[in-house]
Scaffold this motif. Sequence first.
Motif, short mmCIF file in Angstrom:
data_model
loop_
_atom_site.label_atom_id
_atom_site.label_comp_id
_atom_site.label_asym_id
_atom_site.label_seq_id
_atom_site.Cartn_x
_atom_site.Cartn_y
_atom_site.Cartn_z
N LEU A 266 4.69 -3.21 1.32
CA LEU A 266 4.09 -2.18 2.17
C LEU A 266 4.14 -0.81 1.50
O LEU A 266 3.18 -0.03 1.59
CB LEU A 266 4.81 -2.14 3.51
CG LEU A 266 4.59 -3.35 4.43
CD1 LEU A 266 5.49 -3.28 5.66
CD2 LEU A 266 3.12 -3.42 4.86
N LEU A 267 5.26 -0.49 0.86
CA LEU A 267 5.35 0.79 0.14
C LEU A 267 4.29 0.87 -0.96
O LEU A 267 3.61 1.90 -1.11
CB LEU A 267 6.75 0.94 -0.46
CG LEU A 267 7.89 1.22 0.51
CD1 LEU A 267 9.23 1.14 -0.20
CD2 LEU A 267 7.73 2.59 1.17
N ALA A 268 4.14 -0.20 -1.73
CA ALA A 268 3.16 -0.20 -2.82
C ALA A 268 1.73 -0.16 -2.28
O ALA A 268 0.88 0.55 -2.81
CB ALA A 268 3.35 -1.45 -3.69
N LEU A 269 1.48 -0.90 -1.20
CA LEU A 269 0.13 -0.91 -0.62
C LEU A 269 -0.24 0.45 -0.07
O LEU A 269 -1.34 0.96 -0.31
CB LEU A 269 0.05 -1.97 0.47
CG LEU A 269 -1.30 -2.11 1.17
CD1 LEU A 269 -2.38 -2.51 0.17
CD2 LEU A 269 -1.22 -3.14 2.30
N ALA A 270 0.67 1.08 0.68
CA ALA A 270 0.38 2.40 1.22
C ALA A 270 0.17 3.42 0.11
O ALA A 270 -0.75 4.25 0.15
CB ALA A 270 1.52 2.84 2.14
N GLY A 271 1.04 3.37 -0.91
CA GLY A 271 0.89 4.31 -2.02
C GLY A 271 -0.39 4.09 -2.79
O GLY A 271 -1.03 5.05 -3.23
N SER A 272 -0.79 2.83 -2.96
CA SER A 272 -2.02 2.56 -3.71
C SER A 272 -3.26 3.02 -2.95
O SER A 272 -4.22 3.49 -3.56
CB SER A 272 -2.11 1.06 -4.03
OG SER A 272 -2.15 0.29 -2.84
N VAL A 273 -3.25 2.89 -1.62
CA VAL A 273 -4.39 3.37 -0.84
C VAL A 273 -4.52 4.88 -0.96
O VAL A 273 -5.61 5.43 -1.22
CB VAL A 273 -4.23 2.95 0.64
CG1 VAL A 273 -5.29 3.64 1.50
CG2 VAL A 273 -4.34 1.44 0.78
N VAL A 274 -3.39 5.59 -0.78
CA VAL A 274 -3.42 7.06 -0.91
C VAL A 274 -3.77 7.46 -2.34
O VAL A 274 -4.57 8.38 -2.57
CB VAL A 274 -2.06 7.65 -0.49
CG1 VAL A 274 -2.04 9.16 -0.71
CG2 VAL A 274 -1.77 7.33 0.97
N GLY A 275 -3.18 6.78 -3.33
CA GLY A 275 -3.43 7.11 -4.72
C GLY A 275 -4.87 6.85 -5.15
O GLY A 275 -5.43 7.62 -5.94
N SER A 276 -5.48 5.78 -4.65
CA SER A 276 -6.87 5.49 -4.99
C SER A 276 -7.79 6.60 -4.48
O SER A 276 -8.69 7.07 -5.20
CB SER A 276 -7.29 4.14 -4.39
OG SER A 276 -6.54 3.09 -4.95
N ALA A 277 -7.56 7.02 -3.23
CA ALA A 277 -8.37 8.11 -2.69
C ALA A 277 -8.13 9.41 -3.46
O ALA A 277 -9.08 10.15 -3.76
CB ALA A 277 -8.04 8.30 -1.21
N LEU A 278 -6.87 9.67 -3.80
CA LEU A 278 -6.55 10.90 -4.55
C LEU A 278 -7.18 10.87 -5.94
O LEU A 278 -7.78 11.86 -6.39
CB LEU A 278 -5.03 11.03 -4.66
CG LEU A 278 -4.50 12.25 -5.44
CD1 LEU A 278 -4.94 13.53 -4.76
CD2 LEU A 278 -2.98 12.19 -5.56
N GLY A 279 -7.05 9.74 -6.66
CA GLY A 279 -7.63 9.64 -8.00
C GLY A 279 -9.13 9.77 -8.00
O GLY A 279 -9.72 10.45 -8.84
N ALA A 280 -9.80 9.13 -7.03
CA ALA A 280 -11.25 9.22 -6.93
C ALA A 280 -11.69 10.64 -6.60
O ALA A 280 -12.68 11.15 -7.16
CB ALA A 280 -11.77 8.25 -5.87
N GLY A 281 -10.95 11.31 -5.72
CA GLY A 281 -11.31 12.68 -5.37
C GLY A 281 -11.16 13.64 -6.54
O GLY A 281 -12.04 14.47 -6.80
N VAL A 282 -10.04 13.54 -7.24
CA VAL A 282 -9.81 14.42 -8.40
C VAL A 282 -10.85 14.16 -9.49
O VAL A 282 -11.39 15.10 -10.09
CB VAL A 282 -8.39 14.22 -8.95
CG1 VAL A 282 -8.20 14.98 -10.26
CG2 VAL A 282 -7.35 14.68 -7.93
N LEU A 283 -11.16 12.89 -9.74
CA LEU A 283 -12.16 12.57 -10.77
C LEU A 283 -13.53 13.09 -10.39
O LEU A 283 -14.27 13.60 -11.24
CB LEU A 283 -12.20 11.06 -10.98
CG LEU A 283 -13.16 10.56 -12.06
CD1 LEU A 283 -12.74 11.09 -13.42
CD2 LEU A 283 -13.22 9.04 -12.08
N THR A 284 -13.90 12.99 -9.11
CA THR A 284 -15.20 13.48 -8.67
C THR A 284 -15.31 14.99 -8.85
O THR A 284 -16.33 15.51 -9.35
CB THR A 284 -15.43 13.11 -7.19
OG1 THR A 284 -15.36 11.69 -7.06
CG2 THR A 284 -16.81 13.58 -6.73
#
Length: 417
Positions: free
Chosen positions: A342-360
């Motif tokens: 659960l910790l990894a899943l929650a972090g990966s969801v937040v991190g995916s959105a963060l990485g995509a936003g920064v890259l955009t």
Amino acid sequence: MFKTWLPFEWIVALRFLREGRLQTIFIVVGVALGVAVIVFMSALMTGLQMNFIARVLSAQGHIQLLPPKEVTRPLRLGVHARPGEMEAAIVQAPLQRLKSIDQWQAVAEQIRAMPEVLVVSPMAGGSALVVRGIASRAITVAGIEPALYYRVVTLPTKITSGKAALSGSDILIGTELASDLGVTVGDKLRLTTANSAAAGGDTTLTIAGIFDLGNKGANQRSTFVALRTAQSLLGLPGGVTSLDVTVRDVYAAELVAQRITAATGVEADSWIKTNAELFTAIAAQSTSNNAIRFFVGLSVAFGIASVLAVVVVQKSREIGILRAMGISQGQVMRVFLLQGGLLALAGSVVGSALGAGVLTMWHRSVRTADGTPLFTLVLEPSLFLSVLAVATLTGLLAALAPARRAARLDPVVAIRG
């Protein structure tokens, strides 16, 4: 209300995470930052590689078939040579003449039948001299069939003035050559070749369009005419000097080229072979990207494992009470494995959105000298799905050691503290 429907392990795992809110937040943020780096680097490298390959292949096919080169064979001594007699011969490489691929129509049809091949375009190319008044320039002439060649090289998108249509009396030239000669669309140019006498004399052509290939040297030398015009000008009646091939998978071009050579006997050079240094650089980028992702994932795994190890110590009394109440070792292990997942899943969801936003945002702000984007932004769903899966699996593996330690706790010792 929904908690009553949750399995026991889920209820305990969620309660442990909720009670240690600060630890949970820290580890989720850590996982999110690691996943954001992975998403950013992966999408960035993919975009840059696609941009590099697109630029390399913007003016050439994936595979090019060429006629065999002429070679010389030294005369050997006869069978009646006396013992000790040595051969004394000087062998010089012959001058490579302009010649056509033997039976190129049959070769083209054989290649088109391959499932990996998309387009096969014939070309008659050679050197010529373009004359405008007292000015002259050495150029390369490429005779093409527009309907096929434009599927290999998107030349119409590179036209800056005029049009890409080619009739028997038209020619397309680069911007640098047009500037050197002081010509524009509609002007006429006289072309001559070394074998112009055999080819029927000079040819006068009308400029139908001016293109920009993004390379100064190419814009100074490259010209395009209709295939029959080039065949007449270069003295190649019905012949072609090369076949340009595009394939479905650009990274498999070298393997397809080897298959073509084995099947037809014609020399086939792929873009990977002709651009070996660039392909090596792309492979090095992929290796470095994989190394970065590995070490970031490793740091995330250690972070999750360390937090869960602390939780085992903090919750040892509770674990002991649960074990005394009849909870099995397997259930205790599943509690901690769920926390890691659960910790990894929650972090990966937040991190995916963060990485995509920064890259955009970075993609919108970084531009080349001409104002175009530095690279093509590629955010494929498969990237996020793979990141979520790998991150969750990493969390489960990281929680394995703390989970086994918790499951092995002696209930009596744990309750006594």
